[in-house]
Design a protein around this motif. Structure first.
Motif, PDB file in Angstrom:
ATOM      1  N   ALA A  51       0.955  -1.241   0.034  1.00  0.00           N
ATOM      2  CA  ALA A  51       0.033  -0.025   0.053  1.00  0.00           C
ATOM      3  C   ALA A  51       0.877   1.079   0.000  1.00  0.00           C
ATOM      4  N   GLN A  52       2.057   1.171   0.566  1.00  0.00           N
ATOM      5  CA  GLN A  52       3.072   2.522   0.576  1.00  0.00           C
ATOM      6  C   GLN A  52       3.982   2.573  -0.497  1.00  0.00           C
ATOM      7  N   GLN A  53       3.896   1.321  -1.504  1.00  0.00           N
ATOM      8  CA  GLN A  53       4.786   1.298  -2.292  1.00  0.00           C
ATOM      9  C   GLN A  53       5.040   2.598  -3.509  1.00  0.00           C
ATOM     10  N   SER A  54       3.707   2.974  -3.678  1.00  0.00           N
ATOM     11  CA  SER A  54       3.844   4.219  -4.759  1.00  0.00           C
ATOM     12  C   SER A  54       4.387   5.569  -4.050  1.00  0.00           C
ATOM     13  N   LEU A  55       4.140   5.647  -2.575  1.00  0.00           N
ATOM     14  CA  LEU A  55       4.574   6.615  -2.089  1.00  0.00           C
ATOM     15  C   LEU A  55       6.558   6.436  -2.059  1.00  0.00           C
ATOM     16  N   TRP A  56       6.449   5.290  -1.731  1.00  0.00           N
ATOM     17  CA  TRP A  56       7.957   4.728  -1.657  1.00  0.00           C
ATOM     18  C   TRP A  56       8.840   5.141  -2.833  1.00  0.00           C
ATOM     19  N   ASN A  57       8.162   4.526  -4.000  1.00  0.00           N
ATOM     20  CA  ASN A  57       8.682   5.060  -5.420  1.00  0.00           C
ATOM     21  C   ASN A  57       9.059   6.426  -5.684  1.00  0.00           C
ATOM     22  N   ALA A  58       8.203   7.396  -5.108  1.00  0.00           N
ATOM     23  CA  ALA A  58       8.527   8.864  -5.360  1.00  0.00           C
ATOM     24  C   ALA A  58       9.704   9.147  -4.561  1.00  0.00           C
ATOM     25  N   LEU A 104      13.448  15.873  -1.814  1.00  0.00           N
ATOM     26  CA  LEU A 104      13.345  14.895  -0.755  1.00  0.00           C
ATOM     27  C   LEU A 104      12.548  15.091   0.171  1.00  0.00           C
ATOM     28  N   LYS A 105      12.291  16.137   0.960  1.00  0.00           N
ATOM     29  CA  LYS A 105      11.301  16.519   1.998  1.00  0.00           C
ATOM     30  C   LYS A 105       9.874  16.253   1.421  1.00  0.00           C
ATOM     31  N   ALA A 106       9.752  16.968   0.041  1.00  0.00           N
ATOM     32  CA  ALA A 106       8.578  16.987  -0.509  1.00  0.00           C
ATOM     33  C   ALA A 106       8.023  15.327  -0.660  1.00  0.00           C
ATOM     34  N   ALA A 107       9.074  14.699  -0.894  1.00  0.00           N
ATOM     35  CA  ALA A 107       8.797  13.090  -1.212  1.00  0.00           C
ATOM     36  C   ALA A 107       8.550  12.538  -0.071  1.00  0.00           C
ATOM     37  N   VAL A 108       9.143  12.582   0.893  1.00  0.00           N
ATOM     38  CA  VAL A 108       9.256  11.969   2.490  1.00  0.00           C
ATOM     39  C   VAL A 108       8.042  12.184   2.992  1.00  0.00           C
ATOM     40  N   GLU A 109       7.475  13.515   3.129  1.00  0.00           N
ATOM     41  CA  GLU A 109       6.173  13.815   3.917  1.00  0.00           C
ATOM     42  C   GLU A 109       5.363  13.083   3.588  1.00  0.00           C
ATOM     43  N   PRO A 110       4.447  12.819   2.406  1.00  0.00           N
ATOM     44  CA  PRO A 110       3.568  11.721   2.280  1.00  0.00           C
ATOM     45  C   PRO A 110       3.716  10.618   2.816  1.00  0.00           C
ATOM     46  N   LEU A 111       4.903   9.957   2.411  1.00  0.00           N
ATOM     47  CA  LEU A 111       5.540   8.646   2.977  1.00  0.00           C
ATOM     48  C   LEU A 111       5.523   8.517   4.104  1.00  0.00           C
ATOM     49  N   ALA A 113       3.696  10.236   6.228  1.00  0.00           N
ATOM     50  CA  ALA A 113       2.231  10.379   7.059  1.00  0.00           C
ATOM     51  C   ALA A 113       1.692   8.962   6.577  1.00  0.00           C
ATOM     52  N   ALA A 114       1.979   8.071   6.141  1.00  0.00           N
ATOM     53  CA  ALA A 114       1.370   6.797   5.568  1.00  0.00           C
ATOM     54  C   ALA A 114       2.114   5.613   6.315  1.00  0.00           C
ATOM     55  N   LEU A 115       3.346   5.841   7.068  1.00  0.00           N
ATOM     56  CA  LEU A 115       3.664   4.776   7.825  1.00  0.00           C
ATOM     57  C   LEU A 115       3.227   4.677   9.134  1.00  0.00           C
ATOM     58  N   ASN A 116       3.304   3.514   9.772  1.00  0.00           N
ATOM     59  CA  ASN A 116       2.730   3.010  10.992  1.00  0.00           C
ATOM     60  C   ASN A 116       3.533   3.409  12.161  1.00  0.00           C
ATOM     61  N   ALA A 117       3.598   3.354  13.227  1.00  0.00           N
ATOM     62  CA  ALA A 117       4.208   4.082  14.216  1.00  0.00           C
ATOM     63  C   ALA A 117       5.689   3.340  14.520  1.00  0.00           C
ATOM     64  N   ASP A 118       5.550   2.162  14.229  1.00  0.00           N
ATOM     65  CA  ASP A 118       7.005   1.374  14.255  1.00  0.00           C
ATOM     66  C   ASP A 118       7.600   1.770  13.154  1.00  0.00           C
ATOM     67  N   GLN A 119       7.228   2.055  11.842  1.00  0.00           N
ATOM     68  CA  GLN A 119       8.025   2.411  10.695  1.00  0.00           C
ATOM     69  C   GLN A 119       8.712   4.010  10.807  1.00  0.00           C
ATOM     70  N   LYS A 120       7.571   4.827  11.499  1.00  0.00           N
ATOM     71  CA  LYS A 120       7.883   6.300  11.942  1.00  0.00           C
ATOM     72  C   LYS A 120       8.987   5.960  12.792  1.00  0.00           C
TER      73      LYS A 120
END
Length: 134
Positions: A51-58, A104-111, A113-120
């Motif tokens: 589900a996070q793959q498209s955000l990760w690709n950016a 990089l900041k612009a691409a990381v921010e939406p990703l 936001a989509a991460l769970n607590a452990d990923q964050k």
């Protein structure tokens, strides 16, 4: 051993031996390989889901672009460079770095936001810098 000009290094001779690792990283293929390895490492550490793959690709695309810019656009300063030339080169490099950081900041921010607590938590613990997020 061949040296790489290191203009602006106080107290130095102006030359630094270039190790095999540095030679590899300065080449296009070496830098691309390093960037791809870093992207794979970050993706694995963050445990990116489908589900996070498209955000990760950016994010990965920006890291690649920043890496490409580093290897192709990094001007080398020779020992004969004047102070104004050295300052202009540093300015150019800093502007390029800031541009890459903003992308990089612009691409990381939406990703992020989509991460769970452990990923964050993992993302927060990963070092920021040229050897980390790009």
């Amino acid at each position: 051993m061949p040296g790489m000009p290191m203009a602006g290094m106080p107290g130095g001779s102006g030359k630094m031996p270039m190790s095999g690792m540095m030679q590899m990283m300065m080449g296009q293929n070496g830098m691309a390989s390093h960037v791809e390895g870093r992207i794979a490492f970050l993706k694995a550490e963050l445990k990116i889901t489908d589900a996070q793959q498209s955000l990760w690709n950016a994010v990965a695309d920006v890291i690649r672009a920043n890496g490409k810019g580093m290897s192709s656009g990094m001007p080398m300063m020779g020992a004969a460079a004047t102070l104004p030339e050295k300052l202009a080169t540093h300015e150019t490099m800093m502007v390029a770095h800031l541009d890459g950081l903003r992308k990089l900041k612009a691409a990381v921010e939406p990703l992020y936001a989509a991460l769970n607590a452990d990923q964050k938590k993992t993302a927060d613990e990963l070092m920021l810098g040229p050897m980390a997020w790009g």
